[in-house]
Design an enzyme around this catalytic site. Sequence first.
Site, PDB file in Angstrom:
ATOM      1  N   ASP A  23       1.254  -5.566  -5.610  1.00  0.00           N
ATOM      2  CA  ASP A  23       1.766  -5.142  -4.307  1.00  0.00           C
ATOM      3  C   ASP A  23       3.000  -5.967  -3.997  1.00  0.00           C
ATOM      4  O   ASP A  23       2.940  -7.205  -3.990  1.00  0.00           O
ATOM      5  CB  ASP A  23       0.715  -5.348  -3.220  1.00  0.00           C
ATOM      6  CG  ASP A  23      -0.465  -4.409  -3.354  1.00  0.00           C
ATOM      7  OD1 ASP A  23      -0.300  -3.337  -3.968  1.00  0.00           O
ATOM      8  OD2 ASP A  23      -1.543  -4.731  -2.836  1.00  0.00           O
TER       9      ASP A  23
ATOM     10  N   ASP B  19      -5.384   5.698   0.078  1.00  0.00           N
ATOM     11  CA  ASP B  19      -6.070   4.595   0.739  1.00  0.00           C
ATOM     12  C   ASP B  19      -7.101   5.201   1.679  1.00  0.00           C
ATOM     13  O   ASP B  19      -6.754   5.998   2.559  1.00  0.00           O
ATOM     14  CB  ASP B  19      -5.091   3.737   1.543  1.00  0.00           C
ATOM     15  CG  ASP B  19      -4.041   3.082   0.659  1.00  0.00           C
ATOM     16  OD1 ASP B  19      -4.412   2.594  -0.426  1.00  0.00           O
ATOM     17  OD2 ASP B  19      -2.862   3.058   1.049  1.00  0.00           O
TER      18      ASP B  19
END
Length: 252
Positions: free
Chosen positions: A12, A131
């Site tokens: 990330d 997500d």
Amino acid sequence: MGLLVRVIPCLDVNAGRVVKGTQFKELRDAGDPVELAALYDREGADEIVFYDITASHEKRNTAVDLARDASEEVFIPYTIGGGVRSADDMRAMLRAGADKVSINSQAVRTPDIIDAGAERFGSQCVVLSVDVKRKESGAGWLVYLNGGRVNTGLDAVEWLVEGERRGAGEYVLNSMDSDGMETGYDLELISAVSERTSLPVIASGGAGHPDHMIAAVEAGASAVLAASIFHYGEYTIREVKDHLQKAGVPVR
């Protein structure tokens, strides 16, 4: 023996640095993305996934520079996502060196981007990332956008079924409830998606031990993605693969 299970470190990226938090909060610095990816390449990772985690929320351009920089140092397949708004954005990332492009928020807002990407570049280049959080009732999961900031109200499993119909090639299935907790993947979620679709599922969110990865594969995952356990030296790629292999999981 079926297809080999892939072990995939996830990086990330925020403001040019790899970060990792818990349930998308309390981000900690973990290093330079290209240097870290090159290390994982040398350690035996099967693929790398890069996510520019604030690109969609901040409406910034795609991570083409990261794709280009990675192409100089990383020699295994890698996927890049974050801020992709069109098939042209996907093309720019692929031309810069990415093997696949992950789409998430924009796919929900404009589902035709999945069709367009699959038609122009082939389904194998289109990764549908999602997500999700479990519903308050406990029955099912909802899709969230912009790094978990926006609840779409969409049922996650139904959305992934539509993604397959539109031409996605595989899923990154990220449980926000488990993200960074290192308590294991959401196995019920993995099973629910695997039972409804035929695409490869990359399990994401919750890996804290190689046993968690074995459980994810048994639940239906084709690949296991992890961040914290690699970034902070809890396990190496080789240690994870050795553990999986000893348990009878086919790995490279």
